[in-house]
Design a protein around this motif. Structure first.
Motif, short mmCIF file in Angstrom:
data_model
loop_
_atom_site.label_atom_id
_atom_site.label_comp_id
_atom_site.label_asym_id
_atom_site.label_seq_id
_atom_site.Cartn_x
_atom_site.Cartn_y
_atom_site.Cartn_z
N PRO A 272 0.61 -1.14 0.02
CA PRO A 272 0.00 -0.13 0.09
C PRO A 272 0.88 1.21 0.03
N ASP A 273 0.12 2.50 -0.25
CA ASP A 273 0.92 3.79 0.00
C ASP A 273 0.77 4.14 1.44
N LEU A 274 -0.10 3.68 2.04
CA LEU A 274 -0.08 4.06 3.62
C LEU A 274 -0.83 3.06 4.49
N ILE A 275 -0.41 2.65 5.49
CA ILE A 275 -1.08 1.80 6.56
C ILE A 275 -1.94 2.64 7.57
N ILE A 276 -2.92 2.11 7.85
CA ILE A 276 -3.45 2.87 9.15
C ILE A 276 -3.76 1.57 10.00
N SER A 277 -3.43 1.70 11.23
CA SER A 277 -3.63 0.72 12.16
C SER A 277 -4.12 1.10 13.69
N ASP A 278 -5.01 0.46 14.13
CA ASP A 278 -5.40 0.49 15.54
C ASP A 278 -4.32 0.36 16.56
N VAL A 279 -4.20 0.72 17.75
CA VAL A 279 -3.08 0.51 18.51
C VAL A 279 -3.47 -0.51 19.47
N VAL A 280 -4.55 -0.63 20.07
CA VAL A 280 -5.02 -1.73 20.96
C VAL A 280 -5.77 -3.00 20.19
N GLU B 197 12.83 -4.56 5.15
CA GLU B 197 13.63 -3.41 4.10
C GLU B 197 12.68 -2.85 3.28
N LYS B 198 12.02 -3.50 2.58
CA LYS B 198 10.84 -3.13 1.28
C LYS B 198 9.75 -2.10 2.19
N LEU B 199 9.46 -2.49 3.34
CA LEU B 199 8.45 -1.58 3.99
C LEU B 199 8.65 -0.57 4.90
N SER B 200 10.28 -0.51 5.05
CA SER B 200 10.53 0.37 6.36
C SER B 200 10.26 1.96 6.14
N ALA B 201 10.05 2.43 4.82
CA ALA B 201 9.82 3.75 4.68
C ALA B 201 8.38 3.82 4.46
N LEU B 202 7.63 2.89 4.48
CA LEU B 202 6.09 3.13 4.26
C LEU B 202 5.29 3.93 5.15
N PRO B 203 4.64 5.09 4.81
CA PRO B 203 3.76 5.71 5.42
C PRO B 203 2.91 5.08 6.53
N PHE B 204 2.95 5.25 8.00
CA PHE B 204 2.17 4.66 8.73
C PHE B 204 1.43 5.39 9.83
N ASP C 268 0.78 5.20 24.42
CA ASP C 268 1.45 4.34 23.41
C ASP C 268 1.66 4.87 22.05
N VAL C 269 0.76 6.08 22.01
CA VAL C 269 1.08 6.80 20.66
C VAL C 269 2.59 7.41 20.82
N ARG C 270 2.75 7.94 21.83
CA ARG C 270 4.34 8.38 21.84
C ARG C 270 5.18 7.35 21.69
N ARG C 271 4.91 6.14 22.10
CA ARG C 271 5.94 4.93 21.77
C ARG C 271 6.07 4.85 20.43
N GLY C 272 4.76 4.79 19.78
CA GLY C 272 4.67 4.45 18.32
C GLY C 272 5.15 5.38 17.58
N MET C 273 5.33 6.71 17.60
CA MET C 273 5.97 7.84 17.17
C MET C 273 7.62 7.44 17.28
N ASN C 274 8.06 6.90 18.27
CA ASN C 274 9.43 6.70 18.59
C ASN C 274 9.79 5.34 17.78
N LEU C 275 8.72 4.48 17.41
CA LEU C 275 9.29 3.32 16.71
C LEU C 275 9.14 3.56 15.06
N GLY C 276 8.55 4.60 14.93
CA GLY C 276 8.77 5.13 13.48
C GLY C 276 7.13 5.43 12.74
N ALA C 277 6.31 5.56 13.73
CA ALA C 277 5.12 5.92 13.15
C ALA C 277 5.09 7.18 12.77
N ASP C 278 4.26 7.53 11.50
CA ASP C 278 4.45 8.87 10.87
C ASP C 278 3.39 9.81 11.31
N ASP C 279 2.05 9.36 12.05
CA ASP C 279 1.13 10.37 12.44
C ASP C 279 0.01 9.42 13.32
#
Length: 344
Positions: free
Chosen positions: A46-54, A71-78, A89-100
């Protein structure tokens, strides 16, 4: 058309987000479990992944980590969906590489704004304001310039889809298809009246004519859900799609142009029905091979809801139910339908 994967164990949220984004012109795939989503990502990028946290078994943050490890998905917007209680959890997610992230609850407008902004930041083209989407599976709708078209008449809408299906036709071919019960003179008159209403609903340049043949103007170039469905069905028949992609594909099937009643519409419905039956058969075989016999039973049941005379699906349903120890295997063996009962 941007492609978006939505992952959420809440069926209501999954459906809501899918409907909102589909109506906005995005190609949407959904998954109710992160593990299934990871399988889907092996065959669909996909061009973007949207995921629930819990979510149970695997949280959205664990899912994010798995995605970023590829490696192929590492830069995918999330993008994460979160309630107020999950802000840590959101703050932790942003540290893990979530974009928004988008807090729940949200309105359709808030979701679309967030998605469009994220896609633009990723350098992707958001659905253009002048684009057109034609939707005929389970509905009859044309969206143009971001707004559903207000048709002057129902028959004008049907003529639009007839032209979309047949590319270029004579007035007589269209008249015979849409008004088969009328004589030639009356049918021709109805065609020209309806053509005028189609142009009035869209624009005077929406239908072009040359040498007494008619076609939709090339610059309209609508995205057409039926065309996409059949293209992906062909890929599935060639073995290019995995189980999760096929599962999502069969969920997109619906009655072609509900409310329309013409021989050509019946022909399209029959064509699409056969495609759906073929897909359900492939899904059942793939689910059986993966040891997912409950899923296989569901696919066979869906096929029997379309074609109750399919002996192969009765046999497949009986075998799958017997494998999982479901007592309804006896009913399937006796060719008794219980379709009001959910297999879940």
């Amino acid at each position: 058309m941007p492609r978006i994967l939505v992952v959420d164990d809440d069926a209501a949220i999954l459906k809501l987000v899918s409907v909102i984004l589909s109506r906005s012109g995005h190609e949407v795939r959904t998954s109710s479990h992160p593990v299934e989503a990871l399988d889907l990502l092996k065959v669909f990028t996909p061009d973007l992944i949207i995921s629930d946290v819990v979510m149970p078994y695997m949280t959205g943050l664990e899912f994010l980590e798995k995605v970023r490890e590829d490696e192929k998905l590492s830069a995918l917007p999330f993008m994460l969906l979160s309630s107020h209680a999950e802000r840590g959890d959101v703050r932790r997610g942003m540290n893990l590489g979530a974009d928004d992230y988008l807090p729940k609850p949200f309105t359709p407008q808030e979701l679309n704004i967030a998605i469009d902004a994220r896609l633009r930041r990723a350098g992707l083209n958001v659905q253009g304001e002048d684009s057109m989407q034609a939707k005929g599976l389970g509905t009859a709708q044309v969206v143009w310039k971001g707004t559903p078209v207000a048709w002057v008449s129902r028959k004008a809408l049907e003529l639009f889809f007839y032209l979309l299906e047949h590319k270029e036709v004579t007035s007589w071919e269209a008249a015979e298809a849409l008004w088969p019960e009328k004589d030639e003179g009356r049918a021709s008159s109805l065609f020209h009246t309806t053509l005028h209403r189609l142009r009035k609903s869209l624009s005077n340049e929406a239908v072009i004519s040359a040498n007494r043949r008619y076609a939709l103007a090339p610059d309209l170039n609508p995205t057409y859900d039926v065309q996409r469905f059949e293209l992906l069905a062909q890929q599935a028949e060639q073995g290019s799609l995995g189980l999760e992609e096929m599962r999502e594909l069969v969920s997109q099937y619906g009655l072609f142009l509900p409310g329309a009643d013409s021989p050509w519409v019946d022909d399209v419905r029959s064509r699409l029905e056969q495609k759906q039956l073929s897909l359900l058969s492939l899904c059942a075989k793939a689910a059986t091979a993966a040891g997912k016999d409950r899923d296989a039973a569901q696919f066979h049941q869906r096929a029997l809801a379309i074609d109750p005379m399919s002996e192969a699906d009765w046999q497949g349903l009986a075998r799958a139910l017997a494998t999982i120890g479901d007592p309804r295997a006896r009913l399937a063996a006796q060719r008794e339908a219980w379709w009001a009962v959910d297999l879940d």
